[in-house]
Write an enzyme that holds these catalytic residues in place. Sequence first.
Site, PDB file in Angstrom:
ATOM      1  N   CYS A 114       0.805  -1.225   0.000  1.00  0.00           N
ATOM      2  CA  CYS A 114       0.000   0.000   0.000  1.00  0.00           C
ATOM      3  C   CYS A 114       0.838   1.276   0.000  1.00  0.00           C
ATOM      4  CB  CYS A 114      -0.939   0.002   1.206  1.00  0.00           C
ATOM      5  SG  CYS A 114      -2.134  -1.365   1.184  1.00  0.00           S
ATOM      6  N   HIS A 254      -3.014   7.120   3.122  1.00  0.00           N
ATOM      7  CA  HIS A 254      -3.479   5.906   2.444  1.00  0.00           C
ATOM      8  C   HIS A 254      -4.891   5.598   2.906  1.00  0.00           C
ATOM      9  CE1 HIS A 254      -4.034   1.857   1.182  1.00  0.00           C
ATOM     10  NE2 HIS A 254      -3.763   1.317   2.350  1.00  0.00           N
ATOM     11  N   ASN A 284     -10.356   0.311  -0.010  1.00  0.00           N
ATOM     12  CA  ASN A 284      -8.889   0.280  -0.010  1.00  0.00           C
ATOM     13  C   ASN A 284      -8.418  -0.197  -1.383  1.00  0.00           C
ATOM     14  OD1 ASN A 284      -6.157  -0.263   0.316  1.00  0.00           O
ATOM     15  ND2 ASN A 284      -6.396  -1.326   2.268  1.00  0.00           N
TER      16      ASN A 284
END
Length: 352
Positions: A114, A254, A284
């Site tokens: 990520c 993020h 996500n």
Amino acid sequence: MLNAKISGIASFVPDDILDNDMLSKMVDTNDEWITTRVGIKERRVLKDDTKGSSYLGARSVEKLLADTSTQPEEIELLICATSNPDYRFPSTASIIAHDCKLNNCYAYDIQAACAGFIVAVQAARAYIQSGIYKKVIVVCAEKMTSMVDYKDRATCPLFGDAAAAVLMEPTDEPVGVIDGEFHVDGEGLPHLLMKAGGSAKPASLETVANREHFVYQDGRTVYKNAVRDMLSSTLSVMKRNNLTIEEVDWLVPHQANLRIIEAVAGRTKIAEEKVLVDIQSYGNTSAASIPLCLDDYKYKLKKGDKILLTAFGAGFTWGAMYLIWAFDTKPTKEQIKRDKEEEKKRAKENKK
């Protein structure tokens, strides 16, 4: 000293939407449970099983080239950040470059989970500052649903498919990537991984039967480490650059979990209206989440804005980046309307 700036940005998400009500018909969950815990309302899904992450990435790169009036032959390097490559080899970057007719560029993948976007941007910055390349594309392409187990109610609500790309070029103006800090701790391995499919545990009838080819996450451990590490790296970059809370124009974390975002933002004491969030719409999207969010709100960003980016992912790998935005984008009527609605909602919540 020559610096590297982001001179353009674009993103692509599939048309198909999987919202919480639809998900509740697939697994034992509901809208309230998902919204309360992670803040996600819907996510995008690339349903075509014949298309992988490269399809998403190529569409975002094509849009980037069009938006910046850049010819394919001008691109010298393409770096693709992905945890969901089309194949173990060749690289997803090579497929994207071919699809987009980037015939004069080199292309390769990086795997930083990520945190992939900020890690890839740091690499592109180094190439540009060294003078090796002048026009570099960083693309983050993630078909996250390809690794989601829709029988696992803890993880399946979290992820969506998306891609986003930025064009990076040299500049002698006081804009661009100013600083970055990156860390890795291999002790995070058992807490966030795909257990099988690699050389350590190749695919077998047993691994398939045990559903080990999907993302596994120890949610509590990941949450604790993500909040601590995203916060510490963000504060470290601020301190190193003598950047006060008041001077920060935007924080773009993020988009993994709204509760993580709120915890990090709250502890930095950066004002809520300066924190960019779109997790409710996309879930996500791993490496694509930060550039997707930047593109979603680029109409708000003005040349000279001071922006902090921070991410945390499997590895564990994490970090933060400080950049100064390099261009202006005019908002559409729909974006202006959305902003007003968000301001009204925020004012109403503050009164409570």
